[in-house]
Design an enzyme around this catalytic site. Structure first.
Site, short mmCIF file in Angstrom:
data_model
loop_
_atom_site.label_atom_id
_atom_site.label_comp_id
_atom_site.label_asym_id
_atom_site.label_seq_id
_atom_site.Cartn_x
_atom_site.Cartn_y
_atom_site.Cartn_z
N ASN A 80 0.87 -1.18 0.00
CA ASN A 80 0.00 0.00 0.00
C ASN A 80 0.91 1.23 0.00
O ASN A 80 1.52 1.56 1.01
CB ASN A 80 -0.88 -0.04 1.26
CG ASN A 80 -1.81 1.15 1.34
OD1 ASN A 80 -1.74 2.09 0.55
ND2 ASN A 80 -2.69 1.12 2.32
N ARG A 88 -2.62 -2.11 -3.32
CA ARG A 88 -3.82 -1.32 -3.05
C ARG A 88 -3.81 -0.12 -3.99
O ARG A 88 -2.84 0.63 -4.03
CB ARG A 88 -3.84 -0.82 -1.62
CG ARG A 88 -5.02 0.07 -1.37
CD ARG A 88 -4.96 0.69 -0.01
NE ARG A 88 -6.14 1.53 0.15
CZ ARG A 88 -6.09 2.78 0.55
NH1 ARG A 88 -4.95 3.35 0.84
NH2 ARG A 88 -7.19 3.48 0.67
N HIS A 130 -12.95 3.06 0.29
CA HIS A 130 -12.94 1.98 1.31
C HIS A 130 -13.64 0.73 0.77
O HIS A 130 -14.13 -0.09 1.55
CB HIS A 130 -13.69 2.39 2.60
CG HIS A 130 -13.07 3.49 3.40
ND1 HIS A 130 -13.84 4.46 4.01
CD2 HIS A 130 -11.79 3.78 3.69
CE1 HIS A 130 -13.06 5.30 4.66
NE2 HIS A 130 -11.79 4.91 4.48
N ARG A 187 -11.95 15.82 8.14
CA ARG A 187 -12.69 16.24 6.94
C ARG A 187 -14.13 16.60 7.32
O ARG A 187 -14.74 15.93 8.15
CB ARG A 187 -12.74 15.11 5.91
CG ARG A 187 -11.39 14.81 5.29
CD ARG A 187 -11.52 13.66 4.29
NE ARG A 187 -10.32 12.85 4.33
CZ ARG A 187 -10.29 11.53 4.17
NH1 ARG A 187 -11.40 10.86 3.94
NH2 ARG A 187 -9.16 10.88 4.24
N GLU A 239 -8.07 -5.17 5.22
CA GLU A 239 -7.93 -4.85 3.81
C GLU A 239 -6.78 -5.61 3.16
O GLU A 239 -6.85 -6.01 2.01
CB GLU A 239 -7.76 -3.33 3.64
CG GLU A 239 -9.09 -2.61 3.83
CD GLU A 239 -8.96 -1.13 4.14
OE1 GLU A 239 -8.56 -0.81 5.28
OE2 GLU A 239 -9.25 -0.32 3.26
#
Ligand code: ADP
Length: 410
Positions: free
Chosen positions: A7, A90, A179, A240, A383
């Protein structure tokens, strides 16, 4: 099959080596400060973490160091790099081009490159990492697993933005969602825990981490998700803003006398629960501050939960019902207070939480009572394992296809 899962960020590279037969992690670690100086962390299974400084002027050197470490005679977990039979990467943004994981050949990499405008912070460093890996391991198959892919099943009515239609056709502006690897993994696992096939259930997945998103998964397919063109839309997050009136952006720029870039920096990095509370983006800090009477910290927690409730409620309507709700990621897995505050709003439709089960931290568990009409689960996301599984599937398919071609004399 031993799979290296990678990743890549702009200055970091996370990695794991997973044995796909046992699904055990053999070693994992992180390269940080790539392009600055370089720090490598390495942890073989069951052993202490090692951390040392090493020059990493670019991703290529980071990949070389990872491979050197993995094959180190003293504490490596591989006898040679040939033991790595596939690499799973990823990938963040696959646009509308990638609805599933795919072998990363040059044509695919060029297509991903064409999507750079959609994810200017994420796709370019990923491509740099993939290309570095391909140079060092030219004969090892590489698979790209896209964060957006699982959401490609959304109907147009869910993904279209109410902007002039030509912005969709000209600039590919629409809801994509992120996601996806986690939403797929958690929804499939939830169905399994219910003893059902994904095709037979309606599931809402709440991925609540520093970045947070919710998805509605009907018969194994994503039909709605809260993140949009970018991961900024949707829930209130650590830093955010999530959903706001777009006019706020113009208003901030005008009132503060700052540029669009600086305004977007505020919306991305100084908003969310950090912006409301002025305390932290981390829910542990917010819990502590709220317990000490900090009203803004409490407001941030309440606003976060309120948005989660709103999304779950609307997704129940979108799917015309729900069989299970699953919580995952840092907050979803570890914050029973958040889960309880959210779930109490669904008592009216027969959700009953078991307070004993709901006190767990981080383990897989059904937190609703056995009789609860809608089942509620905590399912830790994984993941890397999801990337490993997709990688094995794609590489195996290719091996079979090549074998058939050979037999057929193609
Ligand atoms: P990301 O992958 O988006 O960076 P994670 O899924 O790792 O995020 O989640 C990180 C967040 O999880 C932290 O910022 C913190 O708010 C929350 N978190 C982690 N542990 C706990 C805990 N024990 N209690 C409450 N919140 C927690």
């Amino acid at each position: 099959m031993k799979v290296l899962v990678i990743n890549c960020g702009s200055s970091s590279l996370k990695y794991q080596v997973i044995d796909s037969e046992t699904e055990h992690v053999l070693a994992k670690g992180l390269c940080e400060r790539i392009g600055i100086d370089g720090v490598l962390t390495y942890q073989p299974a069951g052993q202490d973490k090692i951390r040392y400084e090493a020059a990493m002027p670019a991703h290529r050197q980071a990949v070389e160091l990872v491979l050197k470490q993995l094959t180190d005679p003293e504490n490596g977990v591989l006898s040679s790099i040939d033991e790595i039979q596939a690499v799973g990467h990823r990938m963040v943004h696959g646009g509308e081009k990638f609805a599933c994981s795919t072998l990363l050949d040059e044509e695919v990499l060029n297509t991903v490159e064409e999507l750079n405008d959609l994810a200017p912070l994420h796709n370019p460093p990923t491509l740099v990492g993939v290309r570095a890996c391909k140079e060092i391991l030219p004969d090892t198959p590489m698979v790209g697993v896209f964060d957006t892919a699982f959401h490609q099943t959304m109907p147009a009515s869910a993904f279209i933005y109410a902007l002039p239609y030509e912005y969709y056709t000209k600039y590919a502006m629409r809801r994509y969602g992120f996601h996806g690897t986690s939403h797929k993994f958690v929804s499939q696992r939830t169905a399994q825990l219910m003893g059902k096939k994904p095709e037979d259930v309606k599931i809402i997945v709440c991925h609540l981490g520093n970045g947070a998103s919710i998805s509605a998964v009907d018969q194994g397919k994503c039909v709605e998700t809260s993140m949009g063109l970018t991961p900024l839309e949707g829930l209130i997050m650590g830093t955010r803003s999530g959903d706001i009136d777009p006019t706020c952006i113009e208003y901030i720029a005008h009132k503060e006398g700052i540029s669009m870039e600086d305004t977007m920096e505020i919306i991305n990095k100084k908003s969310g629960v950090l912006g409301i509370s002025g305390v932290s983006s981390d829910f542990r800090d917010l819990d502590n501050a709220a317990a000490e009477g900090n009203k803004r910290a409490q407001l941030a927690l309440d606003a976060f939960c309120h948005h989660v409730v709103k999304y779950i409620g609307s997704y129940i309507a979108v799917m015309n019902g729900v069989d299970a709700i699953a919580f995952t990621a840092g907050i979803g897995e570890n914050a029973p207070n958040v889960r309880a505050q959210v779930m109490k709003q669904f008592k009216y439709m027969g959700v009953e939480i078991d307070p004993v089960n709901d006190s767990i931290h981080g383990d897989e568990c059904m937190i609703s009572t056995k009789d609860s009409k809608v089942k509620v689960f905590v399912v830790p996301t994984n993941e890397e394992l999801a990337i490993c599984r997709d990688t094995v599937e794609i590489v195996t398919e290719q091996i079979v296809k090549d074998a058939i071609d050979t037999v057929m004399g193609k």
